[in-house]
Design a protein around this motif. Structure first.
Motif, short mmCIF file in Angstrom:
data_model
loop_
_atom_site.label_atom_id
_atom_site.label_comp_id
_atom_site.label_asym_id
_atom_site.label_seq_id
_atom_site.Cartn_x
_atom_site.Cartn_y
_atom_site.Cartn_z
N UNK B 307 0.76 -1.52 -0.19
CA UNK B 307 0.02 0.32 0.35
C UNK B 307 0.91 1.39 0.05
N UNK B 308 1.46 1.46 -0.79
CA UNK B 308 2.43 2.68 -1.67
C UNK B 308 1.63 3.87 -1.27
N UNK B 309 1.99 5.23 -0.89
CA UNK B 309 1.44 6.28 -0.51
C UNK B 309 0.33 6.70 -1.76
N UNK B 310 0.80 6.76 -2.77
CA UNK B 310 -0.04 6.78 -4.56
C UNK B 310 -1.30 6.03 -4.11
N UNK B 311 -1.44 5.11 -3.90
CA UNK B 311 -2.21 3.84 -3.38
C UNK B 311 -3.49 4.59 -2.00
N UNK B 312 -2.81 4.93 -1.62
CA UNK B 312 -3.71 5.34 0.03
C UNK B 312 -4.05 6.57 -0.54
N UNK B 313 -3.33 7.53 -1.16
CA UNK B 313 -4.58 8.53 -1.60
C UNK B 313 -5.52 7.72 -2.31
N UNK B 314 -5.04 7.77 -3.51
CA UNK B 314 -6.74 6.97 -4.21
C UNK B 314 -7.61 6.29 -3.73
N UNK B 315 -7.54 5.49 -3.35
CA UNK B 315 -8.07 4.64 -2.21
C UNK B 315 -8.64 5.23 -0.61
N UNK B 316 -8.72 6.38 -0.35
CA UNK B 316 -8.70 6.86 0.75
C UNK B 316 -9.87 6.65 1.54
N UNK B 317 -11.06 6.54 0.78
CA UNK B 317 -12.15 6.19 1.32
C UNK B 317 -12.66 4.83 2.07
N UNK B 386 -14.24 11.99 2.55
CA UNK B 386 -12.75 12.70 2.26
C UNK B 386 -11.68 12.93 1.20
N UNK B 387 -12.26 11.74 0.45
CA UNK B 387 -11.59 11.39 -0.58
C UNK B 387 -11.41 12.80 -1.75
N UNK B 388 -12.25 12.91 -1.72
CA UNK B 388 -12.99 13.86 -2.75
C UNK B 388 -11.76 15.05 -2.39
N UNK B 393 -7.41 13.26 1.44
CA UNK B 393 -6.41 12.01 1.05
C UNK B 393 -4.61 12.38 2.02
N UNK B 394 -3.89 13.38 1.54
CA UNK B 394 -3.00 13.73 2.24
C UNK B 394 -2.82 13.83 3.58
N UNK B 395 -3.56 14.06 4.15
CA UNK B 395 -3.45 13.71 5.57
C UNK B 395 -3.52 12.74 5.76
N UNK B 396 -4.61 11.40 4.88
CA UNK B 396 -5.05 10.37 6.27
C UNK B 396 -3.41 9.42 5.18
#
Lengths: 532, 463, 195, 191
Positions: B307-317, B386-388, B393-396
């Protein structure tokens, strides 16, 4: 002298010797209750039963058996042991089991022999016979009739020694009970001996009651200093505290007895009248300062105006040392011994033990005076003082001023003593000496018998033994007698004074020795009849 | 980034964060040390102190300890060399805290333009989550970390006491010895990563778990024998590094500088009160930093596996929803456990009016609230609110990645504690023997193997 | 006689050291996890939970009393005599109104010296001293307070039941075995000198 | 500390011999080598004179024979015939040793107790009779028997007791001791 055989050991004893004593001499202990060497034979306890092997037959009590040629007894045969066990069982049948509160436990013959010969299982089914307990029968005695085993020692003591006969056995059989006639009291001056001779705890001493269990007590042999008789005693003490005096057997002096006055003499040891610190002109001082001041004072006066007074309450060693100090350092000074009597509170006299002279060492001081004719007596001293020849008095354990009273006004006094008295109170310099229980030494009793006292307690306060105090004073003056300890002092004394010639502490042993030139003192004032 | 004071404030915030990161772990570690040791030894551990009846499994003791250490009498022995004696605990503590500055705790946080506009910034602002982005970050750690020996040496020498002097001597010899193996292990990792920057090292380990340094940093898994060589290289480097970390932090089984049995307390024997507390905390701070560096070098740093940073930001919700709805049953389980504990014999033995009877109720409330919070989190995730947004996503991602590092650090320190209550202390000659005659040759061998392997791998990849 | 020490020859795996460390770690972790989840520790949480003392446990001494309230002790000194630590001091006195004429005016035990051997109990012919209180918290702030006196040791006795028993029942619901537990008594449990 | 029991309140007070007694004592003294030996007859004399031996009497006797009073007390307590307590006008002593016991001494004692309404050792309220159970009185051949003062009454039956006691109660003098049964033939003398 007949030769008797005890348990196969042959021993030669004087004819008529009691077999208990003979056995003791041969090293065998025959248990007994009613027998006492200084009382008549009653033979009622049956504990000393022995088996006769030769010169008779069967079992017989040893106390009533006299040594005769061909007599052979056995003290340890099975039969004898069985007899002892049965006797013990009967004696204990009505004896209460209150050893925990009984003052006698620890020195109780019943306990001792029970452990040795007793039958350990009780066969008693009936209740014990109750008797009177805790009766006040005299000034110093408590009687517990239940504990009595009816040995009648106390009865015989009353009949034969004091002649007062207060105690008797009443009733019959197992209700036999020791007691006194209702309403009477024992009031003679030898009550303590009743507590001593009671082999069980029936008669105990009020003064010692519950004070200490006896097994804690250390015992030191000494001599009573209450009067000139010099009864032999044992000082019973623990951790620097005396709990009682007990008479010690010495057939030549006091047999097994002592008077109640002497017995309670230990109460003075801790009394407030002791001198514990040196005093100079009424101010307390270190002992060394006191000795220096004393020496300076002695040097500061004309030697011929100094009088040394040997004490009749001081030991022979100290008297000798003071005499030596006087002669060596101040040859011109006078030396005196005082015949003064200082009876104190107890002036009772009888023909049994209590002497009119209450000083324990009058004969010893006199023996020194006999040795050196230059030693004057009390009369000479009084003359000298009255004539004003004496400017300074050195007093050892004596109340000179109390007797001279005003005559000695203006005389400087140097007092070496253990008790405060008129002299000590008026003295310029007081040096503390020890009580007789706190030092070694010898006293010579009225019959001229030199007997040892032994140190039982540590010295109180700054006090030093008499001889040592004198020794230090002599050293401060320039020349002391040169004794390291009491034994050396006595040896030097014995080497010099003929009356003591050849004696050593070892020779004196427990019983003492008579002076070499026995010169009995004039008998004391006519004895009053024994107390009724 | 063109506004200097914004840069300053951001740097300051990062400093405070890193300090807080280390310092807040220390009390937890002290507590954990006591509790873990107790459980390992079948004891209960601290459980007496309480606040209003809540004992919190002994956590209150740590608080009480802090208060105690602060208010205790500060004894300054008359025979100490005062200047150095005062300096020693400060050196020890500051060294421990300084090394953490180069450890990254997340990939760069991008503040969107809407946020930067608040202070008149132009466009989005990327904030690297690392106090100091130094090129030779790992070298910085080695350099500063070796300064730590000064704290111990100064304390040992300035105390003017034979025990502390011996402790200080031992510490310096030991640290110098083990630094060799540590350096060589780090060299191995440099060769694998091709860089000494810790942020780059961490970034390289993003993605699947086999990207971690301990597995030789390999992107293409498979049954290729080369992979196994990578595992050997990475594993050996990890073992060497981790062992050296123990030695550097003076932890069991290498805590000879303290050596209670023979040196009483070693170099800090003369210290009391807060000065002792500094040494005490420095040790735990060292553990934290050591664990953090180890995690960064070998265990993916702040990265969450797969779960790299990019993946977290994309799937925050989705992540929020899973976390939230996963947390609800967990909280409920804990709540039930807490409530059942009121039947323990301990509570039965207490008098009826003892305030410790509150405990089960308190924990029931705490876990219930936690369940509610988790439920809320799940709902927020489901709602997609949040994801929107740009910042959400940055904070998550920041929170998750920092939490990931935090967990790895906690595991590392737990492991250290675990080791401490398992292995007995070395003898000093055994310690030196291990350092010079075992670890050093192995480390050299590892470096050589790594060199060969890197060349071969490049050749293979090129082919 | 010399006995050669048996030395275990280490195998290769053991000499690698790491597997042995892992074994050790496994054992300690097993304990830690078991204790964490089961919470079934042998430790007794002492001031709150108390272990019932065995009946014959030798605790603080007490002096027993007769039905009339006087101490049974007759100051025979058997205990003081037998005491190997010499910690018992008794001062005897005479009670003129009691057929048991001797009694202890003061009875002191220096608990700092006492070694709890129980000889005093064995030696007592009157069953006057016992160590059956089960009290083991014998402490004080001064040395003087560690000397238990007659009044204190008599008060430890209540009726014919040691206070300790009620104390434990109240504290832990577990009176020492052998004491009857019918009677409920309320005692101050404030850590005062009483217990 | 409990004191030794004081003399009981009951006593004779100061007592002294009469001239006649003194003469008798002086005569008694001549029978014995020591005064001490004369103690028993003098005690006997004193008991006859004063009824029983109180401590006052014993003290007087002690002075007379010049012994400690405790010795007199000791002797007095040894002999049961010397009375240490006051008794009624007539002292009834019933033997209960073996022969009498077998011949029914218990029955005799019970009968006297019932008749007089007293227990053993007690005195009737009118001061007439004191009942005691004693050991062998040496008349086993004529059991059961009793002794009233110094006289034996043998081969007793409840009827004969009633007869004797009735007479005494009426103030008649003590009858002569007279066996109810011939000692040798065991035949009733009544017939």
């Amino acid at each position: 002298m007949p030769i008797v055989k005890i348990n196969g050991v042959e021993i030669e004893v004087p004819a008529g010797t009691n077999m208990i004593d003979a056995a003791a001499k041969a090293g065998f202990d025959i248990p007994h209750y009613c027998y006492h060497p200084h009382l008549s034979i009653a033979g009622n306890c049956r504990m000393c039963t022995c088996e006769i092997e030769a010169g008779g037959r069967g079992l017989e009590i040893a106390c009533n058996m006299q040594a005769r040629d061909g007599l052979a007894i056995r003290t340890d045969s099975p039969q004898v042991k069985a007899v002892r066990r049965n006797v013990m069982e009967f004696l204990l049948k009505n004896h209460p089991l209150d050893c925990p509160i009984c003052d006698q436990s620890g020195e109780c013959r019943l306990q001792d022999y029970y452990m040795e010969h007793g039958q350990y299982e009780s066969r008693l089914a009936d209740p014990k016979v109750g008797k009177h307990k805790r009766m006040d029968i005299g000034d110093h005695l408590v009687l517990d009739a239940e504990r009595c085993i009816a040995c009648s020692r106390c009865v015989r003591f009353g009949d034969e020694v004091t002649g007062t006969g207060e105690l008797r056995l009443f009733n019959r059989t197992d209700h036999t009970e020791i007691g006194i006639f209702p309403g009477e009291r024992i009031s003679h001056a030898y009550q303590g001996n009743l507590a001593d001779i009671c082999p069980v705890g029936a008669i105990t001493s009020k003064d010692f009651r519950f004070e200490k269990r006896v097994w804690y007590l250390d015992e030191t042999d000494s001599v009573c200093t209450g009067c000139a008789t010099g009864c032999n005693i044992r000082v019973c003490h623990q951790q620097g505290q005396v709990f009682r005096y007990m008479p010690r057997r010495n057939d030549a002096v006091n047999k097994s007895w002592m008077c109640d006055h002497g017995r309670l003499g230990w109460q003075d040891i801790a009394s407030l009248r002791r001198v514990l610190r040196a005093r100079i002109d009424g101010k307390q001082a270190e002992l060394s300062e006191g000795i220096r001041a004393a020496a300076a004072a002695l040097r500061g006066v004309d030697a011929s105006s100094v009088a040394f007074v040997l004490g009749t309450r001081a030991t022979n060693e100290a008297n000798w040392a003071l005499w030596k100090v006087a002669r060596a350092n101040l040859p011109q000074a006078g030396v005196y011994w005082c015949q003064g009597n200082d009876p104190g509170a107890w002036s009772q006299v009888d023909d049994l033990l209590m002497d009119a002279d209450k000083n324990p060492n009058r004969a010893g001081a006199r023996a020194l005076a006999d040795h050196d004719a230059a030693i004057g007596d009390g009369t000479d001293l009084a003359h000298a003082v009255r004539e004003g020849k004496v400017r300074m008095l050195v007093v050892l354990h004596d109340d000179v001023l109390g007797r001279l009273e005003d005559a000695a006004e203006g005389v400087a006094v140097l007092h070496l003593g253990s008790q405060r008295n008129t002299t000590a109170d008026k003295a310029r310099i007081v040096l503390p000496a020890t009580h007789p229980t706190e030092q070694d030494g010898t006293f010579t009793n009225r019959a001229g018998r030199v007997q040892r006292i032994r140190r039982a307690l540590p010295a109180a306060g700054d006090a030093l033994p008499d001889w040592q105090l004198v020794e230090l004073l002599g050293a401060a003056l320039g020349k002391g007698p040169g004794a390291r300890d009491a034994a050396t002092a006595f040896k030097l004394l014995a080497g010099e004074v003929k009356a003591f010639a050849g004696m050593t502490y070892k020779d004196l042993g427990g019983g003492g020795l008579p002076l070499r030139q026995p010169e009995p003192l004039p008998s004391p004032p006519p004895a009053q009849p024994a107390a009724p | 980034m063109d506004i200097p004071w914004v840069e300053l404030i951001v740097a300051l915030l990062k400093c405070v964060f890193s300090l807080a990161f280390v310092m807040q772990v220390v009390p937890i570690l002290i507590w954990a040390e006591r509790k873990v040791s107790a459980y390992i030894q079948d004891r209960t551990g601290p459980n007496r102190a309480h606040i209003g009846g809540i004992r919190a499994a002994g956590l209150v003791h740590t608080l009480v300890d802090v208060v105690k250490l602060i208010v205790k009498e500060d004894i300054i022995p008359s025979h100490v060399e005062k200047r150095y004696w005062f300096a020693a605990p400060v050196v020890a503590m500051s060294v421990a805290l300084t090394t953490f500055t180069v450890v990254p705790w997340g990939d760069a946080l991008t503040l969107p333009a809407s946020v930067t506009a608040l202070w008149g910034g132009e466009g989005p602002l990327s904030v690297p989550l690392q106090v100091a982005q130094i090129n030779g970050g790992m070298l910085f750690i080695l350099a500063i970390g070796s300064l730590g020996v000064y704290g111990v040496m100064l304390a040992g020498w300035a105390s003017n006491n034979k025990f502390s002097l011996l402790g200080g001597l031992r510490a310096s010899a030991q640290m110098v010895s083990y630094e060799l193996a540590m350096g060589l292990a780090v060299v191995t990792m440099f060769m694998l990563y091709g860089t000494a920057r810790l942020d780059e090292i961490a970034a390289q380990q993003a993605g699947p778990i086999w990207n971690w340094g301990v597995f030789g940093v390999l992107d293409n898994p498979g049954l290729d024998p080369l992979v196994l060589v990578g595992w050997i290289v990475g594993g050996l480097a990890f073992l060497l590094f981790w062992t050296s970390v123990f030695a550097e932090t003076n932890r069991m089984p290498f805590d000879l500088p303290e050596g209670e049995a023979e040196l009483v307390a070693g170099y800090h024997i003369e210290y009391s009160s807060l000065r002792f507390a500094l040494f005490f905390m420095a040790e735990y701070a060292h553990m934290v930093v050591g664990s953090a560096v180890t995690a960064t070098l070998f265990f993916g740093g702040y990265n969450i596996p797969f779960l790299d940073g990019q993946a977290i930001r994309e799937n925050t919700d989705i992540i929020l929803a899973v976390l939230g709805f996963g947390g609800v049953p967990a909280s409920i389980v804990f709540a039930v456990i807490a409530w059942r504990r009121r039947n323990r014999p301990f509570y039965k033995a207490l008098p009826a009016d003892d305030i410790r009877h509150r405990e089960p109720r308190f924990w029931l409330a705490v876990w219930s609230l936690s369940a509610l919070a988790a439920l809320g989190l799940g709902v927020v995730g489901l709602s997609g609110l949040v994801g929107g947004t740009a910042l959400g996503p940055e904070l998550v991602a920041f929170a998750l990645q920092t939490g990931s590092l935090f967990l790895k650090v906690l595991f590392g320190t737990f492991f250290m504690i675990w080791i401490r209550w398992t292995i007995p202390r070395f003898r000093y000659d055994q310690l030196m023997d291990l350092g010079w005659r075992t670890m050093l040759p192995v480390a050299i061998g590892t470096v050589m193997l790594a060199g060969v392997w890197v060349i071969v791998r490049e050749a293979v990849q090129a082919a | 006689m010399t006995v050669p020490a048996l030395r275990h020859e280490r195998t290769f795996v053991e000499r690698l050291y790491l597997p042995e460390i892992v074994k050790g770690l496994y054992i300690t972790l097993r304990h830690a996890l078991k204790n964490l989840f089961e919470q079934d520790l042998p430790t007794i949480e002492y001031p709150d939970v108390r272990k019932p003392m065995p009946e014959r446990y030798k605790g603080a001494h007490r002096l027993t009393t007769r039905p009339d309230g006087k101490v049974k002790c007759v100051a025979c000194m058997c205990c003081a005599q037998v005491c190997p630590a010499k910690c018992i001091t008794i001062q005897a006195g005479e009670d003129p109104n009691d057929p048991i004429e001797k009694y202890p005016v003061e009875f002191q035990i220096d608990m700092l010296r006492c070694i709890y051997c129980g000889y005093c109990v064995e030696a007592c012919p009157k069953d006057a001293i016992r160590m059956d209180t089960g009290i083991y918290e014998i402490n004080a702030f001064t040395r003087q307070d560690m000397v238990h006196n007659k009044a204190y040791m008599t008060d430890l006795m209540d009726g014919h039941k040691p206070l300790a028993e009620t104390f434990y029942r109240q504290q832990a619901g577990s009176a020492p075995k052998g004491y009857d537990t019918d009677e409920q008594r309320v005692l101050p449990v404030d850590g005062s000198r009483g217990l | 500390m409990a004191a030794f029991p004081q003399p009981p309140a009951q006593g004779h007070g100061p007592v002294d011999w009469s001239d006649q007694d003194r003469a008798e004592i002086a005569e008694l003294m001549t029978h014995y080598p020591t005064q001490r030996a004369a103690l028993l007859p003098i005690l006997w004399l004193a008991q006859r004179k004063w009824g029983w031996l109180s401590f006052d009497v014993m003290r007087r006797v002690a002075q007379t024979v010049d012994l400690p009073p405790s010795e007199v007390y000791s002797v007095a307590t040894f002999y049961t015939m010397l009375k240490k307590q006051p008794t009624g006008k007539y002292l009834i002593q019933v033997c209960h040793t073996l022969s009498c016991k077998l011949a029914g001494a218990d029955r005799i004692v019970e009968h006297i107790k019932d008749r007089l309404g007293i227990e053993e050792g007690q005195t009737t309220p009118d001061g007439m009779f004191t009942l005691m159970r004693v050991e062998c009185l040496a008349s086993c051949g004529s059991a059961p028997m009793m002794q009233i003062d110094d006289d034996f009454f043998e081969q007793l039956t409840p009827e004969s007791i009633d007869r004797i006691l009735d007479g005494l109660a009426k103030g008649e003098p003590l009858p002569l001791p007279r066996p109810e049964v011939d000692k040798w033939t065991f035949q009733s003398l009544e017939s």
